[in-house]
Design a protein around this motif. Structure first.
Motif, short mmCIF file in Angstrom:
data_model
loop_
_atom_site.label_atom_id
_atom_site.label_comp_id
_atom_site.label_asym_id
_atom_site.label_seq_id
_atom_site.Cartn_x
_atom_site.Cartn_y
_atom_site.Cartn_z
N GLU A 58 0.83 -1.20 0.00
CA GLU A 58 0.00 0.00 0.00
C GLU A 58 0.87 1.26 0.00
O GLU A 58 0.54 2.25 -0.64
N ILE A 59 1.98 1.19 0.72
CA ILE A 59 2.92 2.32 0.74
C ILE A 59 3.55 2.51 -0.63
O ILE A 59 3.73 3.63 -1.10
N PHE A 62 0.33 3.35 -2.97
CA PHE A 62 -0.26 4.51 -2.32
C PHE A 62 -1.54 4.97 -3.00
O PHE A 62 -2.36 4.17 -3.42
N TYR A 209 3.77 13.84 -2.12
CA TYR A 209 3.28 12.53 -2.55
C TYR A 209 4.42 11.53 -2.72
O TYR A 209 4.29 10.35 -2.39
N ARG A 212 8.32 8.83 0.80
CA ARG A 212 7.87 7.57 1.39
C ARG A 212 7.53 7.74 2.87
O ARG A 212 6.69 7.03 3.41
N ARG A 215 3.98 8.70 3.09
CA ARG A 215 3.13 7.55 2.79
C ARG A 215 3.01 6.63 4.01
O ARG A 215 1.92 6.14 4.33
N VAL A 235 -4.50 10.99 3.48
CA VAL A 235 -4.04 11.57 2.22
C VAL A 235 -5.08 12.50 1.63
O VAL A 235 -4.75 13.54 1.04
#
Length: 360
Positions: A58-59, A62, A209, A212, A215, A235
């Motif tokens: 997911e990271i 994202f 964005y 990391r 995120r 987010v």
């Protein structure tokens, strides 16, 4: 002289603090990227528990910013580039648009949701909207029934609601099927935006964005607060703040809307769309148990809503959860068949299709 000395000293302290913060962020960013790179390596991540693998992915992926199939949209954040609906294909991202003007006797259903509606891990003919269409055509063989798949992979609840309100509404559905959670993350009105300083704001957002660290913080935050009534993804909050959209959330949550689905229902009412249906969102937990948000619909007295939990639980008892779920939420062909059948049974049991046929 003493005041001047203090000012000079303060400037030095601020400068040193600034560069120390920048250096720390750079080091943290490098360490985070190295850690993620190792974790995503197939050799190293084979012993990482399923839940952590999912979080790490997911990271990496994202919040989809842009790709060969998306384009930037200031209010929806992103929309499909080539069309609004999934079109026939074996695999991959395939989009297109049907004719907006439908035939007089056509019954048109639009399925809205995220990648679980789109059917990320199944073919077009294995996705639940297609299977639902086949079930309806089999029962009403002499009628024109079309189920359009408007699943938006990676879309949040707010995005799906706006995607429908701004674009999909033009395709004149008779029934709208919502499958994207029971929370309230938006309001009915959508603000008008100007392009005055969007370039700078977008540049700031773009830089953030790609960090990391940001995120990781967003994913950790969402995992910890996802059960809160007024929660919506970190987010989304940060994006809204940077782009100047944060004011839209400063509204009273007792304004009659208990869920984004309630807003979708109101949009349908104002556009003379007869039916809107919510479907519970199922997830596979790290303990391999099945979880559904249907109780949230029930507690808020949000109707109509389909509870597919029992049907899935029964199928799991007969086979296994691996036969229905690819990961935490995406369904296999058996899973999409189960979902389509439950929605079909609801439409038939409540005479929605029969009623629409009579009014055509």
């Amino acid at each position: 002289m003493q005041i001047k000395y203090i000012i000079v000293s303060l400037k030095k302290i601020i400068k040193k603090t600034f560069w120390a913060a920048v250096f720390s962020i750079v080091i943290l960013e490098l360490c985070t990227r190295i850690f993620l790179s190792i974790s995503l390596n197939k050799y190293f991540n084979k012993d990482i528990p399923f839940l952590y693998k999912e979080n790490i992915l997911e990271i990496k992926h994202f919040f989809i910013r842009g790709s060969d199939w998306t384009e930037y949209d200031p209010l929806c954040y992103f929309i499909p580039r080539e069309g609004l609906f999934r079109y026939p294909s074996e695999r991959g991202w395939n989009w297109g648009n049907p004719i907006k003007e439908k035939k007089k006797d056509e019954i048109r259903i639009i399925s809205i949701g995220d990648s679980t509606t789109y059917g990320n891990w199944v073919t077009y003919k294995e996705s639940y909207p297609y299977l639902l269409e086949q079930l309806l055509k089999k029962k009403y063989s002499n009628k024109s029934i079309k189920v359009l798949n408007a699943g938006l992979p990676g879309g949040s609840s707010r995005q799906i609601k706006r995607f429908f309100q701004l674009y999909l509404i033009d395709y004149q559905p008779d029934i709208v099927i919502w499958r994207k959670g029971a929370k309230l993350t938006d309001r009915y009105e959508i603000p008008k935006l100007t392009a005055a300083n969007y370039r700078i704001r977008n540049l700031i957002w773009s830089g953030l964005y790609h960090l990391r660290i940001f995120r990781v913080i967003a994913v950790i935050n969402d995992r910890g607060y996802s059960k809160k009534q007024k929660w919506y993804p970190a987010v989304d909050r940060v994006y809204d703040y940077i782009m100047g959209l944060n004011q839209i959330y400063k509204h009273n949550y007792s304004n009659g809307y208990k869920s984004d689905f309630c807003i979708v229902k109101e949009i349908c009412r104002k556009n003379k769309i007869k039916y809107a249906l919510a479907v519970d969102y199922l997830r596979r937990g790290s303990d391999n148990e099945l979880y559904s948000d249907y109780r949230e619909y029930k507690d808020k007295k949000i109707e109509p809503a389909v509870n597919t939990f029992n049907a899935f639980k029964q199928r799991i008892d007969q086979t296994s959860i691996d036969k229905l779920f690819v990961d935490s939420c995406h369904l296999t062909e058996i899973g999409t068949q189960t979902l389509a059948k439950e929605i079909f049974d609801f439409l038939i049991d409540n005479n929605w299709i029969d009623d629409l046929i009579l009014t055509k």
